[in-house]
Design a protein around this motif. Structure first.
Motif, short mmCIF file in Angstrom:
data_model
loop_
_atom_site.label_atom_id
_atom_site.label_comp_id
_atom_site.label_asym_id
_atom_site.label_seq_id
_atom_site.Cartn_x
_atom_site.Cartn_y
_atom_site.Cartn_z
N VAL A 46 -40.44 -11.74 21.54
CA VAL A 46 -39.28 -12.63 21.43
C VAL A 46 -38.37 -12.18 20.29
CG1 VAL A 46 -38.57 -14.99 20.88
CG2 VAL A 46 -40.46 -14.60 22.45
N SER A 47 -38.96 -11.74 19.18
CA SER A 47 -38.15 -11.26 18.05
C SER A 47 -37.36 -10.03 18.44
CB SER A 47 -39.06 -10.94 16.86
OG SER A 47 -39.72 -12.09 16.40
N ALA A 48 -37.98 -9.14 19.22
CA ALA A 48 -37.27 -7.94 19.67
C ALA A 48 -36.12 -8.30 20.59
CB ALA A 48 -38.25 -7.00 20.37
N LEU A 49 -36.33 -9.26 21.47
CA LEU A 49 -35.27 -9.67 22.40
C LEU A 49 -34.13 -10.37 21.69
CD1 LEU A 49 -37.39 -11.01 25.39
CD2 LEU A 49 -36.07 -8.90 25.32
N ASP A 50 -34.41 -10.94 20.52
CA ASP A 50 -33.41 -11.70 19.80
C ASP A 50 -32.22 -10.84 19.38
OD1 ASP A 50 -32.38 -14.03 18.69
OD2 ASP A 50 -33.17 -13.57 16.71
N ASN A 51 -32.43 -9.54 19.26
CA ASN A 51 -31.36 -8.65 18.83
C ASN A 51 -30.56 -8.09 20.01
OD1 ASN A 51 -32.06 -8.91 16.13
ND2 ASN A 51 -33.60 -7.30 16.27
N ARG A 52 -30.90 -8.48 21.22
CA ARG A 52 -30.20 -7.97 22.38
C ARG A 52 -29.16 -8.97 22.86
NH1 ARG A 52 -34.15 -4.24 25.90
NH2 ARG A 52 -35.35 -3.36 24.19
N LYS A 53 -28.19 -8.45 23.56
CA LYS A 53 -27.11 -9.31 24.06
C LYS A 53 -27.52 -9.94 25.38
CE LYS A 53 -23.45 -6.71 21.73
NZ LYS A 53 -22.21 -5.93 21.88
N THR A 54 -28.44 -10.86 25.29
CA THR A 54 -28.89 -11.58 26.48
C THR A 54 -28.79 -13.07 26.20
OG1 THR A 54 -31.17 -11.55 25.67
CG2 THR A 54 -30.51 -9.76 27.16
N SER A 55 -28.86 -13.85 27.24
CA SER A 55 -28.86 -15.30 27.08
C SER A 55 -30.25 -15.70 26.61
CB SER A 55 -28.53 -15.97 28.42
OG SER A 55 -28.62 -17.36 28.30
N MET A 56 -30.39 -15.94 25.30
CA MET A 56 -31.71 -16.15 24.73
C MET A 56 -32.40 -17.41 25.24
SD MET A 56 -32.98 -13.80 22.98
CE MET A 56 -34.33 -14.70 22.24
N ASP A 57 -31.62 -18.48 25.48
CA ASP A 57 -32.27 -19.69 25.95
C ASP A 57 -32.89 -19.48 27.33
OD1 ASP A 57 -29.79 -19.40 27.10
OD2 ASP A 57 -29.35 -21.54 27.16
N THR A 58 -32.18 -18.73 28.19
CA THR A 58 -32.71 -18.42 29.52
C THR A 58 -33.92 -17.51 29.42
OG1 THR A 58 -30.52 -18.64 30.49
CG2 THR A 58 -32.18 -17.45 31.77
N MET A 59 -33.82 -16.46 28.60
CA MET A 59 -34.91 -15.50 28.46
C MET A 59 -36.16 -16.16 27.89
SD MET A 59 -35.95 -12.45 28.94
CE MET A 59 -34.41 -11.62 29.29
N LEU A 60 -35.98 -17.00 26.88
CA LEU A 60 -37.12 -17.68 26.28
C LEU A 60 -37.74 -18.68 27.24
CD1 LEU A 60 -35.87 -18.30 22.64
CD2 LEU A 60 -37.62 -16.71 23.38
N GLY A 61 -36.91 -19.34 28.04
CA GLY A 61 -37.44 -20.25 29.06
C GLY A 61 -38.29 -19.52 30.07
N VAL A 62 -37.81 -18.35 30.52
CA VAL A 62 -38.56 -17.54 31.48
C VAL A 62 -39.89 -17.09 30.86
CG1 VAL A 62 -38.59 -15.34 32.73
CG2 VAL A 62 -36.53 -16.75 32.74
N LEU A 63 -39.85 -16.58 29.64
CA LEU A 63 -41.06 -16.10 28.98
C LEU A 63 -42.05 -17.24 28.76
CD1 LEU A 63 -39.63 -13.65 26.30
CD2 LEU A 63 -41.00 -13.05 28.29
N SER A 64 -41.54 -18.39 28.34
CA SER A 64 -42.40 -19.53 28.03
C SER A 64 -43.19 -19.97 29.25
CB SER A 64 -41.54 -20.67 27.50
OG SER A 64 -42.30 -21.83 27.34
N HIS A 65 -42.51 -20.24 30.34
CA HIS A 65 -43.18 -20.75 31.53
C HIS A 65 -44.00 -19.67 32.23
CE1 HIS A 65 -41.18 -24.52 30.95
NE2 HIS A 65 -39.98 -23.95 30.98
N SER A 66 -43.53 -18.44 32.18
CA SER A 66 -44.28 -17.34 32.79
C SER A 66 -45.61 -17.13 32.07
CB SER A 66 -43.46 -16.05 32.77
OG SER A 66 -42.27 -16.20 33.50
N ALA A 67 -45.56 -17.16 30.73
CA ALA A 67 -46.79 -16.96 29.96
C ALA A 67 -47.81 -18.05 30.25
CB ALA A 67 -46.46 -16.93 28.46
#
Length: 266
Positions: free
Chosen positions: A74-95
């Protein structure tokens, strides 16, 4: 008969130990607006449970390793130009989903998923209490050691860089401390309620704290009160202890929000 022979005393000590680590750390989660960050790390814990059962290692070690890996991702993704709320939601529920599937595939082991999802604080033993408080002291030492750097990097990254502080390094250190808290809290409040314990006490304390240090101390006190009230209420009304603790924390948040409005604070 000693004091620790009472399961309610053991539960209280375990809950306070988790709060002592989670509440101050949760202040940084609140300040950085990283609610989903905590969710993703906490939900990954169930995958750590599956690994510990499959490889016959301690649950703490398995959960810590997976939670740390998720926090670093998640820390690595934080520096990318992505929609973080969407990405974190996907990672959270997928995990969480992958972890539940993995636990069901472990052969020869009967698993009480409810205890991992919602915690079983009344079942903690002396060894669990020792582990929880050892982890809590490590987190407190880390916060004492890195408080200034963490705070500067959180509130003003540009000022941190000018002062020779790496915001990236501070975020990675924060991720490691968060993984420790998740590993400690899984036996107390469970995977689904860990992020609540990280967020609600600091959010409750925020309107009444004039400095970051006071907010961390006040959040710890509010979390301790929530644990005490939750255990007493659960024992009195025969309700699940972990959810009852979080419900008491939510009630304190509602009361503090109302009081803050009446006092004209935001």
């Amino acid at each position: 008969m000693t004091l620790l022979d009472d399961f309610l005393v053991r539960a209280l000590l375990a809950g306070v130990g988790v709060v002592v680590a989670a509440a101050p750390l949760g202040c940084f989660v609140v300040w950085r607006k990283m609610a989903y960050y905590g969710d993703a790390t906490a939900h990954a814990a169930i995958l750590g449970v599956a690994f510990s059962l499959a490889f016959n290692i301690s649950v703490f070690a398995g959960v810590f390793a997976v939670a740390l890996a998720m926090a670093l991702v998640v820390s690595a993704l934080d520096n990318r130009k992505t929609s973080m709320d969407t990405m974190l939601g996907v990672l959270s529920h997928s995990a969480l989903a992958i972890g539940l599937v993995a636990v069901s595939l472990v052969d020869g082991v009967r698993v009480d998923l409810m205890s991992y999802l919602f915690g079983d604080i009344l079942a903690v033993g002396r060894g669990d209490i020792a582990l929880i408080w050892a982890g809590a002291l490590i987190v407190l030492f880390f916060l004492w050691w890195r408080w200034s750097g963490l705070l500067t990097a959180t509130l003003n990254p540009d000022l941190a860089i000018a002062a020779g502080i790496s915001p990236r390094r501070e975020q990675l250190l924060l991720a490691g401390a968060l993984a420790i808290v998740v590993a400690l809290a899984i036996s107390v409040v469970g995977v689904l309620l860990i992020s609540a314990l990280l967020l609600i006490p600091p959010a409750t304390a925020r309107p009444f704290a004039q400095t970051p240090e006071r907010m961390a101390i006040l959040a710890t006190g509010i979390g301790t009160i929530s644990v005490f009230l939750g255990i007493v209420a659960a024992f009195t009304f025969d309700t699940p202890t972990g959810p009852t603790i979080v419900s008491c924390a939510a009630l304190l948040f509602a009361v503090s929000s109302l009081a803050a409005r009446l006092m004209g604070r935001s």
